[in-house]
Design an enzyme around this catalytic site. Structure first.
Site, mmCIF file in Angstrom:
data_model
loop_
_atom_site.group_PDB
_atom_site.id
_atom_site.type_symbol
_atom_site.label_atom_id
_atom_site.label_comp_id
_atom_site.label_asym_id
_atom_site.label_seq_id
_atom_site.Cartn_x
_atom_site.Cartn_y
_atom_site.Cartn_z
ATOM 1 N N GLU A 1 0.761 -1.070 0.015
ATOM 2 C CA GLU A 1 0.249 -0.271 -0.139
ATOM 3 C C GLU A 1 0.328 1.286 -0.429
ATOM 4 O O GLU A 1 0.626 1.844 1.307
ATOM 5 C CB GLU A 1 -1.137 -0.383 1.314
ATOM 6 C CG GLU A 1 -2.025 -0.963 1.134
ATOM 7 C CD GLU A 1 -2.914 -0.886 2.097
ATOM 8 O OE1 GLU A 1 -2.959 -0.084 2.983
ATOM 9 O OE2 GLU A 1 -4.063 -1.812 2.121
ATOM 10 N N GLU B 1 -5.287 -8.034 -0.461
ATOM 11 C CA GLU B 1 -6.011 -8.437 0.806
ATOM 12 C C GLU B 1 -7.503 -7.609 -0.359
ATOM 13 O O GLU B 1 -7.915 -7.168 -0.636
ATOM 14 C CB GLU B 1 -5.589 -6.885 1.119
ATOM 15 C CG GLU B 1 -4.192 -7.096 1.537
ATOM 16 C CD GLU B 1 -3.975 -5.819 2.331
ATOM 17 O OE1 GLU B 1 -4.865 -5.474 3.528
ATOM 18 O OE2 GLU B 1 -2.815 -5.760 2.710
HETATM 19 C C1 BG6 Z 1 -4.445 -2.824 5.214
HETATM 20 C C2 BG6 Z 1 -3.170 -3.177 4.776
HETATM 21 O O1 BG6 Z 1 -4.585 -1.371 4.987
HETATM 22 O O2 BG6 Z 1 -5.059 -3.404 5.763
HETATM 23 C C3 BG6 Z 1 -3.302 -4.282 6.217
HETATM 24 O O3 BG6 Z 1 -2.723 -3.763 4.294
HETATM 25 C C4 BG6 Z 1 -3.966 -4.067 7.391
HETATM 26 O O4 BG6 Z 1 -2.073 -4.158 6.855
HETATM 27 C C5 BG6 Z 1 -5.759 -3.745 6.837
HETATM 28 O O5 BG6 Z 1 -4.617 -4.662 8.440
HETATM 29 C C6 BG6 Z 1 -6.977 -3.689 7.535
HETATM 30 O O6 BG6 Z 1 -6.825 -2.580 7.793
HETATM 31 P P1 BG6 Z 1 -7.028 -2.751 9.465
HETATM 32 O O7 BG6 Z 1 -6.160 -1.440 10.219
HETATM 33 O O8 BG6 Z 1 -8.141 -3.552 9.649
HETATM 34 O O9 BG6 Z 1 -5.515 -3.912 9.697
#
Ligand code: BG6
Length: 473
Positions: free
Chosen positions: A180, A372
């Protein structure tokens, strides 16, 4: 016949700093993420808070033990294999290989750990997808060099990257340089280890740091290809298109500008040069990029594929200060009245995924990889010990359908790794109770629990999805 091509890579994703723990074991050095506690003092690191650079007894640091993946990876990879994973995304903690970041030779114990981990994946026929830097910059590079504001970071990072490509050659083929990368604009400390001086132009610092990361990423891509032409290197965007809040032309323009702010990084990594609009943006922000001879040449080493995270779409209007914003995945956005939201206020918009994928392929004409996606939710363990996470199944089902639609639209997609396939520490809040996994981990926000792993209802569902190549949803 499935919409998903033969050989489509189904799997899940984690990151070193949110899962491994063992924060000082095996010779590992401290990283930025090790310094950010759970609770009100988490983000952002503000001016004058540098004292946080000393760990405090009265704070709880979730990354220090996390889910203890460092010691339990064999059990965890076996669970992923049981679901039928074809790919497993994780990251290498830079500071396990280079504890301070500026050493000339790597820490062999760190290399041995990741070699064993990747071998374990391969034993089950799981392809590792490896991020070189998932938010965790070695702390020594922050305190001694000012992190990515300093040009020397290019040298440190490329040395580290070369070590990884050489040490794990034949085990890892799919690489991501920076997780990211655009998050450095929105959360500069956790995104890139940046802390600002009083009164300085923060945009200047951020974009100069961005330039260094972009050059480092391109050089790493070049090195990866030289070491093994089979290597496939991707960039990684915190994705999700901005919608104009209305059809008012000023709102449409605001959405386009917001998209460009994030896509700027991928524009460089996928096209090999700064986009035309950047000159005007830099002028307006008072930014002058210091480039070295050879930088423009270096940037021509573009990525092989474009990876991204997608949790939610976003909204912009000419008045972004309207009292109606949220910050799903750290990026500030207006709340969209047409979509539902998660318990943390992150919008739920599967069609937004199809829109984002189409836009990205139209723009880059490179294969995409969705690395993701998922729903952070509170899970309840029933009296019989089961976790019935139907809400998670329903979120993922709709997003897989949207991915299928994008494939039908002609968008090539290499694979899909859901975020936090095993529960882990949330990046934004440091919570354990914000869970994404198919596998439940017994640990709470304060670090209590046995760390025992339990298969949730979604575990069996995802196994079926993978076995049917996305047909049986
Ligand atoms: C992304 C990241 O921003 O979102 C992860 O690459 C992160 O590291 C994921 O965990 C979800 O965000 P959060 O804050 O719910 O963990």
């Amino acid at each position: 016949m499935s919409t998903f091509p033969q050989g489509f890579l189904w799997g899940g994703a984690i990151a070193a700093n949110q899962a491994e723990g063992a924060y000082l074991e095996g010779g590992k050095g401290l990283t930025t993420v090790d310094m950010i506690p759970h609770g009100v003092n988490r983000l952002p690191v503000k001016l004058g808070q540098e004292k946080r650079f000393a760990l405090r007894d009265d704070e709880f640091y979730p990354s220090h033990q996390a889910i203890d993946f460092y010691h339990r990876y064999k059990e965890d990879i076996a669970l992923m294999a049981e679901m039928g994973f074809g790919v497993f995304r994780t990251s290498i903690a830079w500071s396990r290989l280079y504890p301070n970041g500026d050493e000339l030779t790597p820490n062999e114990e760190g290399i041995a750990f990741y070699r064993d981990l990747f071998r374990e994946c391969k034993r089950y026929g799981i392809e590792p997808l490896v991020t070189l830097c998932h938010f965790d910059v070695p702390m020594h590079l922050v305190t001694e060099y000012g992190s990515w504001r300093n040009r020397k970071m290019v040298e440190f990072f490329t040395r580290y990257a070369r070590t990884c490509f050489e040490a794990f050659d034949g085990l890892v083929k799919y690489w991501l340089t920076f997780n990211e990368i655009n998050i450095m604009l929105h959360s500069p400390f956790s995104g890139a280890g940046l802390v600002f001086e009083e009164g300085e132009n923060q945009d200047q610092v951020k974009y100069q740091a961005a330039h260094h990361e972009l050059v480092a990423s391109a050089l790493a891509t070049k090195i990866a290809h030289e070491i093994n032409p089979q290597n496939q290197v991707g960039c990684m965007l915190a994705g999700g298109n901005f919608y104009p809040y209305s059809c008012k032309p000023e709102d449409v323009w605001a959405a386009l500008e917001k998209d460009r702010e994030n896509l700027f990084f991928i524009d460089v990594q996928a096209r090999g040069r700064y986009p035309a609009y950047s000159a005007r943006v830099f002028r307006e922000k008072g930014v002058t990029i210091a480039k070295e001879a050879g930088d423009d040449e270096a940037l021509k080493h573009t990525v092989d594929f474009v990876s991204f995270s997608y949790y939610a779409s976003r909204c912009a209007s000419a008045d972004m200060n309207a009292n109606n914003t949220n910050a799903a995945n750290i990026v500030k956005s207006l709340k969209n009245p047409y979509i539902e939201a998660s318990e943390w206020g992150w919008g739920i918009d599967p069609l937004g995924l199809r829109i984002t994928m189409n836009m990205m392929y139209d723009r880059y004409q490179k294969p995409l990889f969705l690395v993701e996606n998922g729903l952070g939710a509170k899970d309840v363990v029933n009296a019989d010990g089961q976790i019935d996470d139907d809400y998670r199944i329903s979120y993922l089902r709709e997003h897989i359908r949207a991915m299928g639609d994008a494939l039908e639209d002609g968008v090539p997609l290499i694979g899909y790794t859901t975020w936090g396939c095993i529960d882990l520490v949330a990046a934004s809040t440091g919570e354990m109770s914000k869970r994404y996994g198919f596998v439940y981990v017994d640990r709470d926000d304060a670090g209590n629990g046995t760390l025992a792993r339990t298969r949730k209802k979604s575990f069996w569902w995802y196994k079926k999805v993978i076995a049917s190549n996305g047909e049986d949803l």
